[in-house]
Motif scaffolding. Structure first.
Motif, PDB file in Angstrom:
ATOM      1  N   ASP A   1       0.833  -1.203   0.000  1.00 22.91           N
ATOM      2  CA  ASP A   1       0.000   0.000   0.000  1.00 22.91           C
ATOM      3  C   ASP A   1       0.870   1.255   0.000  1.00 22.91           C
ATOM      4  O   ASP A   1       2.108   1.190  -0.005  1.00 22.91           O
ATOM      5  N   GLU A   2       0.204   2.420  -0.011  1.00 22.97           N
ATOM      6  CA  GLU A   2       0.922   3.691  -0.104  1.00 22.97           C
ATOM      7  C   GLU A   2       1.792   3.981   1.117  1.00 22.97           C
ATOM      8  O   GLU A   2       2.696   4.814   1.058  1.00 22.97           O
ATOM      9  N   LYS A   3       1.567   3.280   2.210  1.00 16.08           N
ATOM     10  CA  LYS A   3       2.387   3.462   3.420  1.00 16.08           C
ATOM     11  C   LYS A   3       3.494   2.413   3.531  1.00 16.08           C
ATOM     12  O   LYS A   3       4.181   2.344   4.539  1.00 16.08           O
ATOM     13  N   GLY A   4       3.653   1.608   2.483  1.00 16.04           N
ATOM     14  CA  GLY A   4       4.735   0.629   2.462  1.00 16.04           C
ATOM     15  C   GLY A   4       4.408  -0.685   3.141  1.00 16.04           C
ATOM     16  O   GLY A   4       5.282  -1.544   3.266  1.00 16.04           O
ATOM     17  N   ARG A   5       3.172  -0.884   3.576  1.00 17.83           N
ATOM     18  CA  ARG A   5       2.773  -2.140   4.228  1.00 17.83           C
ATOM     19  C   ARG A   5       2.343  -3.157   3.177  1.00 17.83           C
ATOM     20  O   ARG A   5       1.689  -2.812   2.192  1.00 17.83           O
ATOM     21  N   TRP A   6       2.708  -4.407   3.410  1.00 17.01           N
ATOM     22  CA  TRP A   6       2.346  -5.491   2.502  1.00 17.01           C
ATOM     23  C   TRP A   6       1.063  -6.157   2.973  1.00 17.01           C
ATOM     24  O   TRP A   6       0.826  -6.299   4.167  1.00 17.01           O
ATOM     25  N   HIS A   7       0.249  -6.565   2.023  1.00 19.58           N
ATOM     26  CA  HIS A   7      -1.026  -7.225   2.307  1.00 19.58           C
ATOM     27  C   HIS A   7      -1.129  -8.504   1.489  1.00 19.58           C
ATOM     28  O   HIS A   7      -0.666  -8.553   0.346  1.00 19.58           O
ATOM     29  N   ASP A   8      -1.727  -9.525   2.080  1.00 18.62           N
ATOM     30  CA  ASP A   8      -2.032 -10.786   1.395  1.00 18.62           C
ATOM     31  C   ASP A   8      -3.551 -10.887   1.274  1.00 18.62           C
ATOM     32  O   ASP A   8      -4.258 -10.695   2.255  1.00 18.62           O
ATOM     33  N   GLU A   9      -4.028 -11.174   0.069  1.00 22.26           N
ATOM     34  CA  GLU A   9      -5.460 -11.318  -0.165  1.00 22.26           C
ATOM     35  C   GLU A   9      -5.702 -12.416  -1.175  1.00 22.26           C
ATOM     36  O   GLU A   9      -4.792 -12.842  -1.891  1.00 22.26           O
ATOM     37  N   THR A  10      -6.939 -12.839  -1.252  1.00 23.49           N
ATOM     38  CA  THR A  10      -7.362 -13.760  -2.299  1.00 23.49           C
ATOM     39  C   THR A  10      -8.189 -12.961  -3.297  1.00 23.49           C
ATOM     40  O   THR A  10      -9.152 -12.289  -2.909  1.00 23.49           O
ATOM     41  N   ALA A  11      -7.792 -13.008  -4.555  1.00 22.71           N
ATOM     42  CA  ALA A  11      -8.511 -12.302  -5.615  1.00 22.71           C
ATOM     43  C   ALA A  11      -9.369 -13.310  -6.375  1.00 22.71           C
ATOM     44  O   ALA A  11      -8.840 -14.160  -7.090  1.00 22.71           O
ATOM     45  N   PRO A  12     -10.688 -13.236  -6.206  1.00 19.42           N
ATOM     46  CA  PRO A  12     -11.553 -14.173  -6.913  1.00 19.42           C
ATOM     47  C   PRO A  12     -11.556 -13.892  -8.418  1.00 19.42           C
ATOM     48  O   PRO A  12     -11.690 -12.734  -8.829  1.00 19.42           O
ATOM     49  N   GLY A  13     -11.386 -14.901  -9.208  1.00 19.67           N
ATOM     50  CA  GLY A  13     -11.356 -14.744 -10.663  1.00 19.67           C
ATOM     51  C   GLY A  13     -12.678 -14.300 -11.252  1.00 19.67           C
ATOM     52  O   GLY A  13     -12.733 -13.808 -12.378  1.00 19.67           O
TER      53      GLY A  13
END
Length: 79
Positions: A57-69
């Motif tokens: 993100d814009e603050k440099g934090r990493w995120h893990d998500e599931t992106a549904p197709g």
């Protein structure tokens, strides 16, 4: 659902399609730019595979998500 609108505009001595402030390559005619925009809009709607994604993100934090197709936007082309 997200709505995505591509706009066909005069650009750099020819025609291009545009999304937000980003232009495509330049095409020699309006019809060629419109056909390319229609093709891109159709591809944008096509479902894909559900996948795990990571992003920063814009603050440099990493995120893990599931992106549904199946989570595809509604698309349109104007111009």
């Amino acid at each position: 659902m997200t709505d995505v609108t591509y706009k066909v505009v005069e650009h750099d001595g020819g025609w291009a399609y545009k999304l937000g402030d980003v232009f495509s390559e330049t095409f020699p005619s309006h019809d060629a730019a419109r056909a390319a925009a229609d093709r891109v809009a159709q591809e944008q709607r096509a479902p894909g595979e559900t996948e795990a994604i990571q992003y920063q993100d814009e603050k440099g934090r990493w995120h893990d998500e599931t992106a549904p197709g199946s989570d595809r936007p509604s698309t349109d082309v104007v111009g």
